[in-house]
Design an enzyme around this catalytic site. Structure first.
Site, mmCIF file in Angstrom:
data_model
loop_
_atom_site.group_PDB
_atom_site.id
_atom_site.type_symbol
_atom_site.label_atom_id
_atom_site.label_comp_id
_atom_site.label_asym_id
_atom_site.label_seq_id
_atom_site.Cartn_x
_atom_site.Cartn_y
_atom_site.Cartn_z
ATOM 1 N N HIS A 14 -1.777 -5.487 1.707
ATOM 2 C CA HIS A 14 -3.665 -6.454 1.309
ATOM 3 C C HIS A 14 -3.402 -7.702 1.462
ATOM 4 C CE1 HIS A 14 -7.266 -7.358 0.162
ATOM 5 N NE2 HIS A 14 -6.319 -7.773 -0.736
ATOM 6 N N LYS A 39 1.133 -1.246 0.552
ATOM 7 C CA LYS A 39 -0.716 -0.077 -0.258
ATOM 8 C C LYS A 39 0.668 1.244 0.172
ATOM 9 C CE LYS A 39 -3.710 -2.096 2.411
ATOM 10 N NZ LYS A 39 -5.316 -2.062 3.341
ATOM 11 N N TYR A 51 -12.410 -1.811 -2.200
ATOM 12 C CA TYR A 51 -13.239 -1.821 -1.445
ATOM 13 C C TYR A 51 -14.698 -1.508 -1.049
ATOM 14 C CZ TYR A 51 -8.087 -1.645 0.225
ATOM 15 O OH TYR A 51 -7.525 -2.329 0.219
ATOM 16 N N ASN A 78 -1.362 0.577 6.081
ATOM 17 C CA ASN A 78 -1.467 -1.025 6.866
ATOM 18 C C ASN A 78 -0.486 -2.030 6.072
ATOM 19 O OD1 ASN A 78 -3.141 -1.709 5.564
ATOM 20 N ND2 ASN A 78 -4.668 -2.549 7.819
ATOM 21 N N GLU A 83 -9.584 -10.569 -7.193
ATOM 22 C CA GLU A 83 -8.964 -9.915 -6.848
ATOM 23 C C GLU A 83 -7.388 -9.519 -7.739
ATOM 24 O OE1 GLU A 83 -9.936 -9.528 -2.465
ATOM 25 O OE2 GLU A 83 -8.447 -9.522 -2.640
HETATM 26 P P1 DAT Z 1 -7.325 -6.821 6.095
HETATM 27 O O1 DAT Z 1 -7.058 -5.763 5.113
HETATM 28 O O2 DAT Z 1 -7.074 -7.177 7.403
HETATM 29 O O3 DAT Z 1 -8.159 -7.609 5.730
HETATM 30 P P2 DAT Z 1 -10.621 -5.441 6.410
HETATM 31 O O4 DAT Z 1 -10.810 -5.882 5.459
HETATM 32 O O5 DAT Z 1 -11.836 -5.836 7.577
HETATM 33 O O6 DAT Z 1 -8.734 -5.746 7.153
HETATM 34 O O7 DAT Z 1 -10.442 -3.823 6.046
HETATM 35 C C1 DAT Z 1 -9.581 -3.484 4.799
HETATM 36 C C2 DAT Z 1 -8.550 -2.104 5.031
HETATM 37 O O8 DAT Z 1 -9.833 -1.054 5.342
HETATM 38 C C3 DAT Z 1 -8.206 -2.257 6.271
HETATM 39 O O9 DAT Z 1 -6.863 -3.094 5.853
HETATM 40 C C4 DAT Z 1 -7.822 -0.951 6.518
HETATM 41 C C5 DAT Z 1 -9.149 -0.079 6.344
HETATM 42 N N1 DAT Z 1 -10.160 -0.401 7.916
HETATM 43 C C6 DAT Z 1 -10.064 -1.695 8.265
HETATM 44 N N2 DAT Z 1 -10.572 -1.425 9.888
HETATM 45 C C7 DAT Z 1 -10.927 -0.353 9.759
HETATM 46 C C8 DAT Z 1 -10.468 0.896 10.354
HETATM 47 N N3 DAT Z 1 -10.886 0.407 11.837
HETATM 48 N N4 DAT Z 1 -10.294 2.042 10.791
HETATM 49 C C9 DAT Z 1 -9.965 2.712 9.556
HETATM 50 N N5 DAT Z 1 -9.858 1.810 8.230
HETATM 51 C C10 DAT Z 1 -10.243 0.709 8.456
HETATM 52 MG MG MG Z 2 -9.925 -8.220 3.721
#
Ligand code: DAT
Ligand code: MG
Length: 139
Positions: free
Chosen positions: A117, A11, A51, A114, A128
């Site tokens: 992905h 990212k 997303y 973070n 994807e």
């Molecule tokens: P992951 O990337 O671990 O699969 P996810 O699919 O729940 O996590 O969420 C996708 C992305 O969205 C994640 O990498 C970062 C963002 N995200 C998730 N929860 C968040 C939050 N509470 N606040 C801000 N960004 C968030």
């Molecule tokens: Mg995810």
């Protein structure tokens, strides 16, 4: 062909902070082979579509803005048990909760920014991967 596939993106924060090479090396050292790779930048439409599943969440706007803020590396990876093993390698969504030795523990800035992905299922890995790569770009 050996093994299953997953899809990843390094990212914008990871690229900005100079962690691209180290993260790719961790991925290869963990036994993944690179089937496709591209240095690119998501358009707003692409980030929104990627997303879409999070479109009702309060952080969606911020997530789209962040994911379009700079270049990313997109890749298709192959390994036995690729999806689960890659999720283990990257660690929890929030780096504060990520296990020692994981990519997010080392390199993520925050839950939003973070570093990396990883697909959450075989089905999503295929969707994807196709989102980013034509068949002729996968080796
Ligand atoms: P992951 O990337 O671990 O699969 P996810 O699919 O729940 O996590 O969420 C996708 C992305 O969205 C994640 O990498 C970062 C963002 N995200 C998730 N929860 C968040 C939050 N509470 N606040 C801000 N960004 C968030
Ligand atoms: Mg995810």
């Amino acid at each position: 062909m050996s093994g299953n596939r997953t899809f990843t993106m390094l990212k914008p924060d990871a690229i900005e902070n100079g962690h691209m090479g180290k993260i790719i090396d961790m991925i290869i050292q963990a036994g993944f082979s690179i089937k496709a790779m591209k240095y690119t930048r998501l358009s707003e439409d692409q980030a929104k579509a990627f997303y879409e599943v999070h479109s009702e969440r309060p952080f969606y706007g911020e997530l789209v803005e962040y994911m379009t803020s700079g270049p990313i590396v997109a890749a298709i990876l192959e390994k036995d048990n690729a999806v689960a093993d890659f999720r283990a390698l990257i660690g929890a969504t929030d780096p504060a909760e990520a296990a020692e030795g994981t990519i997010r523990k080392y390199y993520a800035e925050s839950k939003g920014r973070n570093a990396v992905h990883g697909s959450d299922s075989d089905e999503n890995a295929a969707i994807e991967g196709k989102f980013h790569f034509a068949d002729s770009e996968v080796f």
